[in-house]
Design an enzyme around this catalytic site. Structure first.
Site, PDB file in Angstrom:
ATOM      1  CB  VAL A 126      49.929 -46.764  99.312  1.00 55.47           C
ATOM      2  CG1 VAL A 126      50.431 -46.152 100.604  1.00 55.47           C
ATOM      3  CG2 VAL A 126      48.439 -47.100  99.378  1.00 55.47           C
TER       4      VAL A 126
ATOM      5  CB  SER B 234      41.112 -57.356 107.500  1.00 61.34           C
ATOM      6  OG  SER B 234      39.768 -57.550 107.870  1.00 61.34           O
TER       7      SER B 234
ATOM      8  CE1 TYR C 141      39.341 -53.405 104.219  1.00 64.54           C
ATOM      9  CE2 TYR C 141      38.693 -55.427 105.350  1.00 64.54           C
ATOM     10  CZ  TYR C 141      39.354 -54.207 105.355  1.00 64.54           C
ATOM     11  OH  TYR C 141      40.022 -53.793 106.485  1.00 64.54           O
TER      12      TYR C 141
ATOM     13  CB  ILE D  67      40.034 -51.524 115.144  1.00 63.25           C
ATOM     14  CG1 ILE D  67      40.745 -52.895 115.063  1.00 63.25           C
ATOM     15  CG2 ILE D  67      40.790 -50.550 116.048  1.00 63.25           C
ATOM     16  CD1 ILE D  67      40.915 -53.634 116.367  1.00 63.25           C
TER      17      ILE D  67
END
Ligand code: NAD
Length: 258
Positions: free
Chosen positions: A68, A147, A160, A193
């Site tokens: 990507v 997130s 991040y 998760i």
């Protein structure tokens, strides 16, 4: 039977990150809802395994290797979906990488790589998908993956968190620009998760990390890929037809704790 608003029969979706935890679960669920799913991932073999699983259970899927962070590859993936007069109805930008380093130890190369995949990768996906959706006459749903890191500082998560915050800004901005074409753009911001990304070395280490989070969560547990896949399905489908520029937080009731 799929509730009508969630029925994706006749729709085509491109899902990035489809070899991994959340991307794989989302690809499978979108296919179960009736969509033809193009599974894309840097891990081409993993994307093929997801597509095989969908096809074996009666769904319709194809697979391709895709980085990507490479705009030309993203453009080619969207073009492949539309080859022979096909439509792209759903773009789920789920691919991402984790990086952890304290601010004082963060190198330019760390920031560059995380931004290249987690932000530019989503930007390319959004741009190529939105152009295609406009060209084919409008309509469509673009989902981005943010997130819980957008809601709080956490040690080590500078690169991040910055990339995911940028994804949210991209999502809101694009939503304002393409809404008049009937294209919706929404973000999912999951909490912790259980996926390969959050796997720890041993069961004991996994418990040590997850137990405090589960205790703090009103729902008393950490998340599973299916929890996020259902949020993706909601935003991809007509069930969210009046929702755009929003952030949906499947996180058990908490912003990401640390
Ligand atoms: P994962 O590592 O299981 O899956 C990520 C997938 O992305 C992998 O299959 C990987 O091969 C693919 N990928 C990585 N770089 C790529 C690239 N350049 N091009 C194409 N594919 C690439 O992780 P996951 O937990 O399923 O994460 C999916 C998304 O959800 C990510 O964007 C992640 O940041 C986000 N997220 C995860 C959590 C969590 O707790 N697991 C929480 C919030 C957000």
């Amino acid at each position: 039977m799929t509730v009508i608003a969630y029925d994706l029969t006749g729709r085509t979706a491109l899902v990035t990150g489809a070899a991994g935890g959340i991307g794989r679960a989302s690809a499978v669920l979108l296919a179960e809802a009736g969509a033809t799913v193009h599974c894309a991932d840097l891990d081409g073999a993993g994307a093929r395994r997801t597509a095989e699983r969908i096809n074996e259970s009666g769904g319709s899927a194809r697979a391709r290797a895709l980085d990507v962070a490479d705009r030309a590859q993203v453009a080619a993936a969207v073009a492949a979906v539309r080859a022979g007069g096909g439509r792209l109805d759903i773009m789920a930008n789920i691919a991402g990488i984790m990086h952890s380093s304290p601010v004082l130890e963060t190198a330019d190369s760390d920031l560059d790589r995380v931004l290249a995949v987690n932000f530019k990768g989503v930007l390319y996906g959004c741009q190529e998908a939105a152009r295609a959706m406009i060209e084919q006459g409008g309509g469509g749903s673009i989902v981005t993956m943010a997130s819980g890191a957008i809601d709080t500082g956490a040690p080590g998560l500078l690169c991040y968190g910055v990339a995911k915050a940028a994804v949210v800004q991209l999502t809101k901005t694009l939503a304002t620009e393409v809404g008049r074409h009937g294209i919706r753009v929404n973000a999912v911001a999951p909490g912790w998760i259980r996926t390969p990304m959050t796997e720890r070395g041993s069961e004991e280490e996994q418990r040590r990390v997850e137990e405090p989070m589960a205790r703090r969560a009103p729902l008393g547990r950490v998340g599973e890929p299916a929890d996020v896949a259902h949020a993706v399905l909601h935003l991809a489908s007509d069930a969210s037809s009046f929702t755009t520029g929003q952030i949906l937080r499947p996180n058990g009731g908490v912003a990401m704790p640390w």
